[in-house]
Design a protein around this motif. Sequence first.
Motif, mmCIF file in Angstrom:
data_model
loop_
_atom_site.group_PDB
_atom_site.id
_atom_site.type_symbol
_atom_site.label_atom_id
_atom_site.label_comp_id
_atom_site.label_asym_id
_atom_site.label_seq_id
_atom_site.Cartn_x
_atom_site.Cartn_y
_atom_site.Cartn_z
ATOM 1 N N GLU A 58 71.607 25.715 49.506
ATOM 2 C CA GLU A 58 72.956 26.159 49.131
ATOM 3 C C GLU A 58 73.601 25.166 48.166
ATOM 4 N N PHE A 59 73.373 23.903 48.404
ATOM 5 C CA PHE A 59 73.929 22.874 47.523
ATOM 6 C C PHE A 59 73.415 23.045 46.091
ATOM 7 N N ILE A 60 72.127 23.290 45.954
ATOM 8 C CA ILE A 60 71.552 23.472 44.620
ATOM 9 C C ILE A 60 71.989 24.805 44.016
ATOM 10 N N GLU A 61 72.030 25.833 44.815
ATOM 11 C CA GLU A 61 72.420 27.155 44.317
ATOM 12 C C GLU A 61 73.830 27.137 43.727
ATOM 13 N N TYR A 62 74.737 26.431 44.395
ATOM 14 C CA TYR A 62 76.135 26.429 43.967
ATOM 15 C C TYR A 62 76.556 25.054 43.426
ATOM 16 N N LEU A 63 75.622 24.344 42.852
ATOM 17 C CA LEU A 63 75.874 22.968 42.418
ATOM 18 C C LEU A 63 77.088 22.862 41.505
ATOM 19 N N GLU A 64 77.221 23.756 40.548
ATOM 20 C CA GLU A 64 78.326 23.644 39.595
ATOM 21 C C GLU A 64 79.681 23.779 40.280
ATOM 22 N N ILE A 65 79.754 24.574 41.333
ATOM 23 C CA ILE A 65 81.027 24.695 42.061
ATOM 24 C C ILE A 65 81.317 23.408 42.824
ATOM 25 N N TYR A 66 80.301 22.847 43.483
ATOM 26 C CA TYR A 66 80.509 21.583 44.187
ATOM 27 C C TYR A 66 80.890 20.476 43.200
ATOM 28 N N ARG A 67 80.302 20.496 42.032
ATOM 29 C CA ARG A 67 80.660 19.513 41.001
ATOM 30 C C ARG A 67 82.118 19.693 40.568
ATOM 31 N N TYR A 68 82.551 20.933 40.469
ATOM 32 C CA TYR A 68 83.913 21.209 40.012
ATOM 33 C C TYR A 68 84.952 20.753 41.041
ATOM 34 N N VAL A 69 84.650 20.962 42.307
ATOM 35 C CA VAL A 69 85.624 20.674 43.365
ATOM 36 C C VAL A 69 85.602 19.203 43.770
ATOM 37 N N LEU A 70 84.417 18.579 43.761
ATOM 38 C CA LEU A 70 84.262 17.217 44.302
ATOM 39 C C LEU A 70 83.880 16.233 43.196
ATOM 40 N N PRO A 71 84.810 15.395 42.751
ATOM 41 C CA PRO A 71 84.545 14.463 41.655
ATOM 42 C C PRO A 71 83.373 13.518 41.906
ATOM 43 N N ASN A 72 83.192 13.072 43.155
ATOM 44 C CA ASN A 72 82.075 12.166 43.438
ATOM 45 C C ASN A 72 80.735 12.843 43.190
ATOM 46 N N ILE A 73 80.633 14.106 43.565
ATOM 47 C CA ILE A 73 79.389 14.832 43.314
ATOM 48 C C ILE A 73 79.215 15.059 41.816
ATOM 49 N N ALA A 74 80.301 15.369 41.123
ATOM 50 C CA ALA A 74 80.217 15.554 39.669
ATOM 51 C C ALA A 74 79.698 14.290 38.994
ATOM 52 N N HIS A 75 80.261 13.151 39.374
ATOM 53 C CA HIS A 75 79.864 11.883 38.745
ATOM 54 C C HIS A 75 78.403 11.554 39.020
ATOM 55 N N HIS A 76 77.979 11.770 40.247
ATOM 56 C CA HIS A 76 76.619 11.374 40.631
ATOM 57 C C HIS A 76 75.552 12.373 40.192
ATOM 58 N N THR A 77 75.969 13.483 39.616
ATOM 59 C CA THR A 77 74.985 14.450 39.130
ATOM 60 C C THR A 77 75.141 14.708 37.630
ATOM 61 N N GLU A 78 75.865 13.819 36.933
ATOM 62 C CA GLU A 78 75.903 13.927 35.480
ATOM 63 C C GLU A 78 74.488 13.737 34.927
ATOM 64 N N LYS A 79 74.229 14.343 33.802
ATOM 65 C CA LYS A 79 72.911 14.220 33.179
ATOM 66 C C LYS A 79 72.672 12.787 32.692
#
Length: 217
Positions: A118-139
């Motif tokens: 589920e985390f991978i399927e909806y990764l972009e939403i988790y990145r949008y809502v949670l800044p820590n996840i966005a930062h740690h999954t930047e390319k």
Amino acid sequence: MSVHLYNHNISYFSVPKCACTSLKMMFFEIQNGFEFRNFFANGNWYHIHRFFPSSPFAENCDAAKRNTYRFTVIRSPVERLESCFKHWVASPNGRQAMKTASAALAARGVPPAPNWDEFIEYLEIYRYVLPNIAHHTEKLSYFLGTDPSYFDAIYPTSRIGLAIDLIREKIGAIPVLKRYNETGEIEGFRGPTAASKEKINALFIEDLELFGRFLEI
């Protein structure tokens, strides 16, 4: 700005989930002669990344100035996402962060306590809502740019010992590189599935095209 040792002409460009906490802690001790410890001051929490943030490539280029040895340590997209999931989603601290954002996640139709798929399927939403996840999954390119030749060396985490050996040659005696942010086994998680690996590699195709050859050393 990652870490820049101007007196040794060394610049380390950090990437989250690629041993960056371990390397920053080691470099802090090299620069200051004592180990860094997290601390509070005036109600604020200070950790190593407040002093050595993993910043966009352009900012680091400016900070590197004339340092003649520039290096980085990288990891495959699948390994980075797995580490992010364990630390920022499935660990106790991660679950608390997800719980805090549960209303925003539910409003977007995604589980507030996702499993790996589920985390991978909806990764972009988790990145949008949670800044820590966005930062740690930047390319990787966000932190390292798009020209690998800018670096004198790019090491996979599996060969981090080679990076340490070279630093020791340039500086002399250095502190032992310690491991931080290790997360134990996650109940119910048996590792990335073939389908999730395929999706991750598709999302991070630019990273694989730019830096994939360094992961195969």
